[in-house]
Enzyme design. Structure first.
Site, short mmCIF file in Angstrom:
data_model
loop_
_atom_site.label_atom_id
_atom_site.label_comp_id
_atom_site.label_asym_id
_atom_site.label_seq_id
_atom_site.Cartn_x
_atom_site.Cartn_y
_atom_site.Cartn_z
N SER A 1 -0.03 -3.89 2.98
CA SER A 1 -1.04 -3.10 3.68
C SER A 1 -2.21 -3.99 4.10
O SER A 1 -2.03 -4.95 4.84
CB SER A 1 -1.49 -1.93 2.80
OG SER A 1 -2.29 -1.02 3.54
N ASP B 1 3.68 2.48 5.22
CA ASP B 1 2.92 1.52 4.42
C ASP B 1 3.76 0.95 3.29
O ASP B 1 4.43 1.67 2.55
CB ASP B 1 1.68 2.23 3.84
CG ASP B 1 0.67 1.24 3.30
OD1 ASP B 1 1.03 0.44 2.42
OD2 ASP B 1 -0.49 1.28 3.74
#
Length: 766
Positions: free
Chosen positions: A469, A612
């Site tokens: 991320s 993600d």
């Protein structure tokens, strides 16, 4: 009956006298057959009304000869004889120029205006009444440039103030009214027009060339200054089209300085669109650029975007940052710091912004300056350091300065040694970066500390970099050679660009940001060292799978698939000799890899099949170790064992640990009454949050497993993740909150100073 009628008329007339003797009424001329006509001037007559015992002024209407307009009915002969010549002389041009005659309501307003403004010229009265057809009457035309009005304004001034387009056109185009006549304050018609924000007014004025557009008033303002002060952006644009000059000095400097002083963004943009160099213009009094005058972060950013030097000096050698600290403008100061302002610039008397912040006891500014590298040991011309000033303040300030000074002394740069280039490095170094949204600023602050301790850029200190991320974005930035100080500023700017509105946020701003920073066509294979792996979650299958975006050949594990395939999935890379809808790893775009790793659910939409990477690997350490092991195993199977390097150190950086809070209940059950319903809802909410936190846990047992894994293979393991005082949200945008988060990180770095020194030696060792 006649007697009662006369009594009634008398009572009514007397009542009118006491109510409003100047009320205009339409009356029959037959009522005045037996009355004496005392005066006559054109169509205006003065009668003595015996029945009402009054003096009546009538205006005969030629369109209705049997009727007339009674202009007043006074009980004072002297007053009537005084008013009559005023009415008869001033009304003549109006009723003579009215082709259809004057209406009752128009007459009422006209007579009220004549009484209310006895010193006005007839042209001023015509503008006030909006009677543009009367301007062609010689009696009015002769006063078209008269200043016989309150404040010395001309009829054209008055028309501009009222925004009366018809009167303006008549005065400018037909009557050729002058535009360069100033009023008693030195203001031309353009000054009046600038206050209206009606560009049509200025367009009419500019149809006739005039020098009045650039005249300075007695207040030291051109019309453009006035528009900028009042925030009339449309007027400013019209004035600029009318050849208004941007380089005329007024009381507040150039018009751009006025726009900045009053925080009028639209006016500032209009000026900069016409004259971009005004972003660097300095006023004569202070020698300050428009950026020195900024009062809001928005205006400061506008000037920076338009090319204003963030470190420009005024006559007193003050930078814009000095001014923001002096004025307690924290948001402006942060905008400057995040765009390259020097926190150690010396201003008046050699004071740095930190000196000024210490003198004002502004805690948030002090923290912000220190976080961005302000040196507490720089002296001013009096030999005073910021630390010395802090000694006069509370103990909290002294502690802050002590920590900052200790960090400066602790993080002594060593000579950079490129062991790999000399063939001396025999073990690889791995850097792992956790996910955490805007808390990636914590990662950056930790990386800056490591760089200073080692005296080398992060890119030269590691052979493998993994990230999830926000950590994945930083990993890619490191590989592409971006400096940590630049990334810190970039993150502060990015949050305002990306986190707009409410969740889930639009993906467009994030994608544009990533394309701008990494390049729209930059491929993962364009930079091969150090090796980078960025996590993503394949969400087109259940259970979901972890995917790694790499800048090197993916290892061939040779293992069986972990799940029995009950469906057909498109391949992620192009098989040898076969076509595929997906690109091979060498053609994967960097910005897409960053976007995929950061597609946090409820924050941003997925990009294609990817979510993600934090859903499966928010702390990527174990997955990175597994990847390196598989990579080395693949090299050995291919007969390239000499290229295998063992790991020499693993560095894992977290985005900060939030404080633990008590949870009263996570019980979810079928409620039997309203009270239990509330408990169930609360329990479900807390349980859901706990499940998400457990799935994305980056500390705790995740760290323990990584440490144990490294200990078993005899590899030094360093884990750095500060304890935060508050739980900072992934999409936090408050500069104050983020500065406090970074200050917590600075305290943590100070507490871990011995660990950082040991880490630096390990990274620099062969």
């Amino acid at each position: 009956m006649d007697l009662f009628g006369r009594i009634f008329n008398t009572v009514s007339a007397v009542g009118n006298l006491f109510s409003n003797p100047y009320r205009v009424r339409e009356v029959s001329l037959s009522e005045y057959v037996g009355c004496s006509c005392l005066r006559e001037d054109g169509r205006v007559l003065l009668y003595k009304n015996k029945s009402a015992r009054s003096w009546d002024c009538l205006l005969v209407n030629p369109h209705t000869p049997q009727n007339a307009f009674r202009l007043f009915q006074l009980d004072s002969e002297a007053e009537a004889f005084q008013r009559f010549p005023e009415y008869s002389g001033k009304l003549r041009p109006f009723y003579e120029s009215a082709r259809r005659g004057l209406r009752l309501d128009t007459l009422q307003q006209l007579t009220d205006c004549l009484r209310g403004h006895p010193d006005w010229s007839l042209a001023h009265v015509a503008v006030e009444m909006g009677l543009q057809e009367s301007f062609r009457h010689n009696g009015i035309l002769r006063s078209v440039n008269s200043t016989q009005c309150d404040g010395g304004s001309t009829p054209l001034h008055l028309a501009c103030r009222r925004g009366d387009i018809e009167c303006l056109q008549e005065l400018v185009e037909e009557c050729q009214a002058r535009q360069d006549i100033p009023d008693s304050n030195g203001e031309t018609v353009y000054h009046y027009a600038a206050q209206q924000n009606n560009p049509r007014v200025i367009e009419i004025l500019r149809s006739v060339p005039s020098v009045g557009v650039n005249l300075l008033s007695s207040h030291g303002e051109t019309a453009l200054h006035v528009a900028c002060r009042m925030g009339k952006a449309e007027s400013a644009l019209a004035l600029l089209r009318c050849h208004a000059l941007c380089d005329i000095i007024g009381k507040d400097g150039y018009p751009i300085h006025t726009a900045m002083k009053y925080s009028q963004r639209g006016c500032a943009e209009a000026i900069l669109d016409v004259a971009a160099s005004q972003a660097r213009a300095k006023d004569l009094r202070h020698g300050a650029t428009p950026l020195h005058w900024a009062k809001t972060a928005e205006m400061a950013l506008l000037m920076i975007e338009r090319g204003c030097d963030v470190n420009s000096l005024s006559k007193t050698s003050d930078t814009p940052l000095h001014i923001m600290v002096k004025r307690d403008r924290f948001d402006c100061a942060m905008a400057l710091l995040t765009n390259g302002a020097d926190p150690n610039a010396r201003g008046e008397h050699g004071n740095t912004p930190l000196h000024l912040a210490m003198k004002k006891d502004h805690l948030e500014l002090i923290k912000g300056l220190m976080v961005f590298g302000a040196d507490v040991e720089l002296p001013n011309v009096f030999g005073e350091t910021s630390g010395l000033l802090a000694a006069r303040c509370s103990k909290g300030f002294q502690d802050m300065v002590y920590v900052s000074a200790a960090l400066t002394n602790m993080l002594v740069s060593h000579d950079s040694v490129d062991f790999e280039g000399d063939g001396l490095r025999v073990r690889d170094r791995l850097l792992c970066l956790d996910g955490g949204g805007i808390r990636g600023l914590v990662l950056i602050q930790l990386l800056i500390a490591i760089e200073k301790a080692a005296g080398c850029p992060i890119r030269e200190l590691f052979d493998w970099v993994s990230g999830t991320s926000t950590g994945g974005i930083l990993a890619l930035a490191i590989v592409h050679g971006k400096s940590m100080e630049y990334l810190r500023c970039l993150y502060f700017r990015m949050k305002n660009e990306v986190f707009r509105g409410s969740r889930p946020y639009e993906s467009g701003p994030l994608e544009e940001f990533l394309k701008r920073e990494f390049g729209e066509q930059t491929k993962m294979s364009d930079v091969r060292t150090p090796k980078v792996m960025v996590t993503g979650t394949l969400s087109d299958r259940h259970p979901a799978e972890l995917h790694l975006f790499r800048n090197y050949d993916p290892p061939e594990t040779g293992n069986d698939p972990p799940f029995k395939r009950a469906a057909h999935f498109r391949p992620l890379t192009k098989p040898e000799g076969r076509d595929s809808l997906e690109l091979c790893w060498e053609d994967q775009l960097v910005w897409r890899a960053a976007r995929s790793s950061g597609a946090a659910p409820t924050y941003f939409r997925p990009i294609g099949r990817f979510l993600d990477g934090g859903l499966l690997s928010n702390n990527p350490t174990l997955d990175a170790l597994t990847e390196i092991h598989e990579h080395n195993s693949c090299l050995k199977r291919r007969g390239n064992g000499e290229r295998v390097k063992k790991l020499g150190v693993v560095v894992s950086l977290g985005t900060g640990k939030p404080p633990q809070v008590q949870v009263s209940s996570v019980d979810v059950f079928r409620p039997s009454n309203p009270i239990e319903m509330v408990k169930t809802v609360y329990g479900a909410r807390e349980l859901g949050k706990m499940v998400v936190d457990c799935c994305t846990e980056a500390d705790g047992r995740t760290v323990d497993r990584a440490r144990a894994w490294c200990d078993m293979i005899d590899v030094p393991y360093f884990r750095l993740s500060p304890q935060l005082q508050v739980d900072v949200m992934l999409d936090e945008v408050s500069d104050a909150v983020l500065v406090n988060m970074l200050w917590d990180t600075q305290i943590y770095i100070y507490q871990q100073r011995d660990v950082l020194q040991r880490l630096a030696k390990t990274l620099l060792g062969p």
